[in-house]
Design a protein around this motif. Sequence first.
Motif: not given
Length: 361
Positions: A34-35, A322-328
């Motif tokens: 997101a932005l 990994s997608r949630v990990t990248d964000l956090l």
Amino acid sequence: MADNENVNSPSTDSGSLSRRLALRGLAAAAGGGALATGLGAGTARATGGGGRPAVRTYVLVHGTHSAGAFWGAIGRELALRGHRVVAVDQPLHGTEKFIPKAYQTQDLRALATEPSPVAALTLDDYERRVTRAVRRAALLGGPVVLVGHSMGGVSVSRVADAVPELLAHICYMAAFCPSRSMPSLSDCASSPEGQQALTPLRQVGDPGTLGVLRLNWRTGDRRELDRFKEMICANYSDAAFLRVLDGMQTDESMAAYGDRAVGRAGTWGRVPRSYLRFGKDRTVATALQDRMIAEADELTPHNRFRVYDFPSSGHLGPEDPSRVTDLLHGLPVRRLAPLHWQPRNTPVDLPEHGGRGDPPE
């Protein structure tokens, strides 16, 4: 719509619903399970040497009928990136969970009436457990990021209200964020938007009598199993879904569902916050996520949610962690005054006790 795009969150007025509908809405909350749209002043992306993110402590709070083990894959990835991770077990959950004898034997008649100690728990008990973890994490140095999934959001709101000075960021992952018009999880789930969620085909026993919402995750009924999967992780493989079921527990406190958890503008409202919006969530309906985001932003227009959209994800998020990990890992954090080690008998290290399941050390 691609993942991580910005989302608009219109506000909607709530209406009153019957107790039956309220209980139906609570059953819909049994997922766990997101932005940038703007952020208040005083935030920064903390970095260490070489421009890499500095070491943080992530305090992770599970959802209803779940446990700290829910965060295993995400927590492992965050730890491998050099961060500290504390996956909290709420009282009588996880390593100390209550397992009805009749659940083990699948005596469904007895399971409908077997008493549960979980009925005595309130949101105060859950808040104390998480606040204690946050206080101890803050003493380690570095930013503390508090993350809640599903029902874990009500603890995030409560704790951010109690100790905002200790938190560098709060994150709601498809989580309940009560507001002045929907002050509890029960109110959120009973709202018109919340009623768009799916519910289990049947509950075990009477929640009003047991004091808990009890679900039989070990059912052999194919229809019930299909409903559970559609509710919480329709986007997962069948094998992954069975692993999810194995980590669920039968009982969740009705009192905790009904307790107030509204963040105040001057405390909770000054902590930078994010929301991970799951577009195919059938437990916390996407329309309810949007309403909670909008009402929070109305309370603190100077400090709005950063919204990260995962339009193809169900209640548990993407199967690839990994997608949630990248964000956090990349969340911006605000700079806080450093804390110093205190003697063990000071209130900084030892918060108030008395919560069931969290005795003094």
